[in-house]
Design an enzyme around this catalytic site. Sequence first.
Site, mmCIF file in Angstrom:
data_model
loop_
_atom_site.group_PDB
_atom_site.id
_atom_site.type_symbol
_atom_site.label_atom_id
_atom_site.label_comp_id
_atom_site.label_asym_id
_atom_site.label_seq_id
_atom_site.Cartn_x
_atom_site.Cartn_y
_atom_site.Cartn_z
ATOM 1 N N GLY A 1 16.256 19.866 15.223
ATOM 2 C CA GLY A 1 17.274 19.200 16.451
ATOM 3 C C GLY A 1 17.608 17.771 15.857
ATOM 4 N N ALA A 2 18.743 17.285 15.614
ATOM 5 C CA ALA A 2 18.971 16.315 14.998
ATOM 6 C C ALA A 2 18.456 14.713 15.528
ATOM 7 C CB ALA A 2 20.729 15.998 15.099
ATOM 8 N N ARG B 1 16.237 17.655 5.341
ATOM 9 C CA ARG B 1 17.392 18.462 5.774
ATOM 10 C C ARG B 1 18.658 17.773 5.439
ATOM 11 N NH1 ARG B 1 16.513 21.823 11.311
ATOM 12 N NH2 ARG B 1 18.142 23.089 10.235
ATOM 13 N N ASP C 1 24.922 18.076 15.257
ATOM 14 C CA ASP C 1 24.123 17.532 14.107
ATOM 15 C C ASP C 1 24.879 16.224 13.279
ATOM 16 O OD1 ASP C 1 22.910 20.191 14.430
ATOM 17 O OD2 ASP C 1 21.460 19.171 13.465
ATOM 18 N N LYS D 1 24.818 24.107 15.406
ATOM 19 C CA LYS D 1 24.147 25.317 15.025
ATOM 20 C C LYS D 1 25.211 26.528 14.901
ATOM 21 C CE LYS D 1 20.749 26.109 14.428
ATOM 22 N NZ LYS D 1 20.418 25.759 13.023
HETATM 23 O O1 MRU Z 1 18.504 23.853 12.696
HETATM 24 P P1 MRU Z 1 18.240 23.148 13.935
HETATM 25 O O2 MRU Z 1 17.476 23.668 14.993
HETATM 26 O O3 MRU Z 1 17.643 21.858 13.780
HETATM 27 O O4 MRU Z 1 19.518 22.815 14.738
HETATM 28 C C1 MRU Z 1 19.621 22.155 15.649
HETATM 29 C C2 MRU Z 1 21.070 22.181 16.297
HETATM 30 O O5 MRU Z 1 22.059 22.688 16.051
HETATM 31 C C3 MRU Z 1 21.248 21.244 17.605
HETATM 32 O O6 MRU Z 1 22.088 21.777 18.555
HETATM 33 C C4 MRU Z 1 21.532 19.841 17.285
HETATM 34 O O7 MRU Z 1 20.644 19.215 16.275
HETATM 35 C C5 MRU Z 1 21.586 18.834 18.408
HETATM 36 S S1 MRU Z 1 20.236 18.621 19.141
HETATM 37 C C6 MRU Z 1 20.137 17.321 20.060
#
Ligand code: MRU
Length: 359
Positions: free
Chosen positions: A63-64, A105, A254, A265
């Site tokens: 999660g970002a 990442r 992200d 995502k």
């Molecule tokens: O691969 P992830 O689980 O890190 O992806 C997370 C997402 O796509 C979330 O929707 C995004 O980071 C926003 S979190 C507030």
Amino acid sequence: MIDHTRPEIMLRERGNSAVIPMRWKHNALYLLDQRILPHDEVWLEYRSPAEVATAITDMVVRGAPAIGITAALGMVLSAFSHRDLPMRHFQKKWREDATEILRARPTAVNLLWAVNRMKAVFSENPGCTDTGELVSLLEKRAFSIWTSDIEANLLIGKHGGKMMPDRGGVLTHCNAGALATGGYGTALGVIRSAVFNGKRIKVYADETRPWFQGARLTAWELLKDGINVTLAVDSASGFLMSRGLVQAAIVGSDRIAANGDVANKIGTYNLALAARAHDIPFYVAAPISTIDPDTASGKEIPVEERQGEEITCVAGTSIAPAGVEVTNPVFDVTPYDLVTAIITEKGIVSPPFTSEIHK
Ligand code: MRU
């Protein structure tokens, strides 16, 4: 003196939420292992920036905003481990660790943003010759990144909660909740705030192939906070909308490009298309730290490709023929014209985004 329990206290007292993805105790970082939720709640201890970089890559934390905060705390661990070096060597080693953590990442811009905020401590204190003092300043900055993220989420919740229907279905994708942030969440923060203010919302959570953030994390944290949640496969969203069960869709991000294109995502773009086809508002909730003014449009956003086993194996069991070719881009880009509004801590931005985002 930094109160290391402050984030948890803020969340309990102002967010009514018991979910938090990271803790800091006795000069160590603890991450709730998101790879094994919801069945096991295990906290892993980290004492070096290299271990933290691996934890981000392996998605112990994801999660970002959560990635950004974890990276900042990882840079505090770096400072601790080099504090006895002369200043010049201290800075050199610290910057090498920063470079390693930045590689963890590629898509979430919050990682770069947080590391740059940490780096700024050096330029803001050019006269500082004491590494001990710098360590304290870096720790203070990392905690301010964390608590500011919680403040931002509470404000996003306040602004966005008003946009939610008084009753009905709200569909979300992936996990943009407490687990994906410093706490409270962006998209789920909006839902938390709306529910807290009496709105009768039924959340539809996409399971979110291939990593199942929706099934494993969103369902878990909403149930933990007593919010009505129903799980569905990603491909059910169009059907649920066609049956009138969904009044709004809301996701996190992200990285948001300068023109308002939204990386999130994989599957978010399909969801936005389905929402448009059914004339349902499609909201993106994100802190300002997710907006990347240096990236002109979504075409320039680096999209992470992860190993094919995430698709060919489910819970350790192979489900595809051996040797099949797989593509696993884990994010997609939703063009700005499919986005009804972006909800940030500073307020709500509607299209056209270009001028608004630069304010
Ligand atoms: O691969 P992830 O689980 O890190 O992806 C997370 C997402 O796509 C979330 O929707 C995004 O980071 C926003 S979190 C507030």
